[in-house]
Structures are given as structure tokens and as C-alpha cells.
Design a protein around this motif. Structure first.
Motif, PDB file in Angstrom:
ATOM      1  N   ARG A   1     -14.340  13.906  16.655  1.00 25.54           N
ATOM      2  CA  ARG A   1     -14.212  15.116  15.833  1.00 25.54           C
ATOM      3  C   ARG A   1     -13.173  14.893  14.736  1.00 25.54           C
ATOM      4  N   GLU A   2     -12.011  14.356  15.101  1.00 25.51           N
ATOM      5  CA  GLU A   2     -10.962  14.090  14.121  1.00 25.51           C
ATOM      6  C   GLU A   2     -11.435  13.082  13.073  1.00 25.51           C
ATOM      7  N   ASN A   3     -12.151  12.057  13.516  1.00 27.37           N
ATOM      8  CA  ASN A   3     -12.672  11.052  12.596  1.00 27.37           C
ATOM      9  C   ASN A   3     -13.648  11.679  11.606  1.00 27.37           C
ATOM     10  N   ARG A   4     -14.517  12.543  12.086  1.00 20.77           N
ATOM     11  CA  ARG A   4     -15.480  13.212  11.212  1.00 20.77           C
ATOM     12  C   ARG A   4     -14.757  14.055  10.156  1.00 20.77           C
ATOM     13  N   ILE A   5     -13.731  14.774  10.575  1.00 18.73           N
ATOM     14  CA  ILE A   5     -12.969  15.613   9.643  1.00 18.73           C
ATOM     15  C   ILE A   5     -12.272  14.748   8.598  1.00 18.73           C
ATOM     16  N   LEU A   6     -11.665  13.659   9.041  1.00 19.08           N
ATOM     17  CA  LEU A   6     -10.987  12.767   8.099  1.00 19.08           C
ATOM     18  C   LEU A   6     -11.961  12.166   7.090  1.00 19.08           C
ATOM     19  N   LYS A   7     -13.149  11.800   7.533  1.00 17.71           N
ATOM     20  CA  LYS A   7     -14.153  11.268   6.612  1.00 17.71           C
ATOM     21  C   LYS A   7     -14.574  12.318   5.595  1.00 17.71           C
ATOM     22  N   GLU A   8     -14.737  13.557   6.055  1.00 18.32           N
ATOM     23  CA  GLU A   8     -15.100  14.637   5.134  1.00 18.32           C
ATOM     24  C   GLU A   8     -13.998  14.845   4.104  1.00 18.32           C
ATOM     25  N   GLU A   9     -12.738  14.841   4.551  1.00 14.36           N
ATOM     26  CA  GLU A   9     -11.621  15.002   3.625  1.00 14.36           C
ATOM     27  C   GLU A   9     -11.570  13.852   2.629  1.00 14.36           C
ATOM     28  N   ARG A  10     -11.796  12.642   3.105  1.00 11.40           N
ATOM     29  CA  ARG A  10     -11.789  11.476   2.230  1.00 11.40           C
ATOM     30  C   ARG A  10     -12.882  11.593   1.179  1.00 11.40           C
ATOM     31  N   ASP A  11     -14.059  12.010   1.591  1.00 11.94           N
ATOM     32  CA  ASP A  11     -15.175  12.148   0.657  1.00 11.94           C
ATOM     33  C   ASP A  11     -14.884  13.202  -0.402  1.00 11.94           C
TER      34      ASP A  11
END
Length: 88
Positions: free
Chosen positions: A67-77
Motif C-alpha cells: 500500500r505504501e509503495n503504491r502511494i509513493l509511486k502515485e506521488e512520484r508520478d
């Protein structure tokens, strides 16, 4: 009629469903069983020792990290996108 899966197969299916991080639909499809069948097996074996407490904790931690990884990827994008300039 059912295919007469062994108890060992059912327990392994429950362990995979509860610890793999995959959806139950994915696990059921991968194992060639129906989703409702897998759900019945999980319900029947939920209170047994099919999954050790350590494995359950690792599965919870794994889900949290996913979940944290998904959020970080979204923020990065979002940060990769060029800023929108306003026209006066």
C-alpha cells in the motif's frame, strides 16, 4: 460434481490466499478452483493452524508495504508531470 481436492491442497490454497498478497480471485484462477469454493475453504480453515501467526504478521506487513509503495509511486508520478501554467 467436484473434483475431490485433497485436504492438503485445500490447506495450501488457504495459506496462499491468506499470505500471498494476491486477491482471492487471482489465487482461485491460478489454482483452477472457483472463487466461492476458495472462500468456503478459507472460512472453514480460518481458525486452524494452516497459517502460522508469524506468516499472518508477515502477510499484514507485506500488504502495508504494498500500500505504501503504491502511494509513493502515485506521488512520484504526480511530481513527474510538468506544472500547469496559468494564462493571465
Amino acid at each position: 460434481m467436484g473434483t475431490g481436492r485433497t485436504d492438503e491442497f485445500r490447506k495450501d490454497a488457504v495459506r496462499i490466499a491468506l499470505t500471498s498478497g494476491l486477491t482471492r480471485r487471482q489465487v482461485a484462477d491460478d489454482l483452477g478452483v472457483g472463487l466461492s469454493t476458495l472462500n468456503k475453504w478459507v472460512t472453514a480453515h480460518r481458525d486452524t493452524d494452516v497459517v502460522s501467526p508469524e506468516d499472518r504478521e508477515l502477510a499484514r506487513e507485506n500488504e502495508q508495504l504494498r500500500r505504501e509503495n503504491r502511494i509513493l509511486k502515485e506521488e512520484r508520478d504526480i511530481l513527474k508531470k510538468p506544472p500547469v501554467l496559468r494564462q493571465p
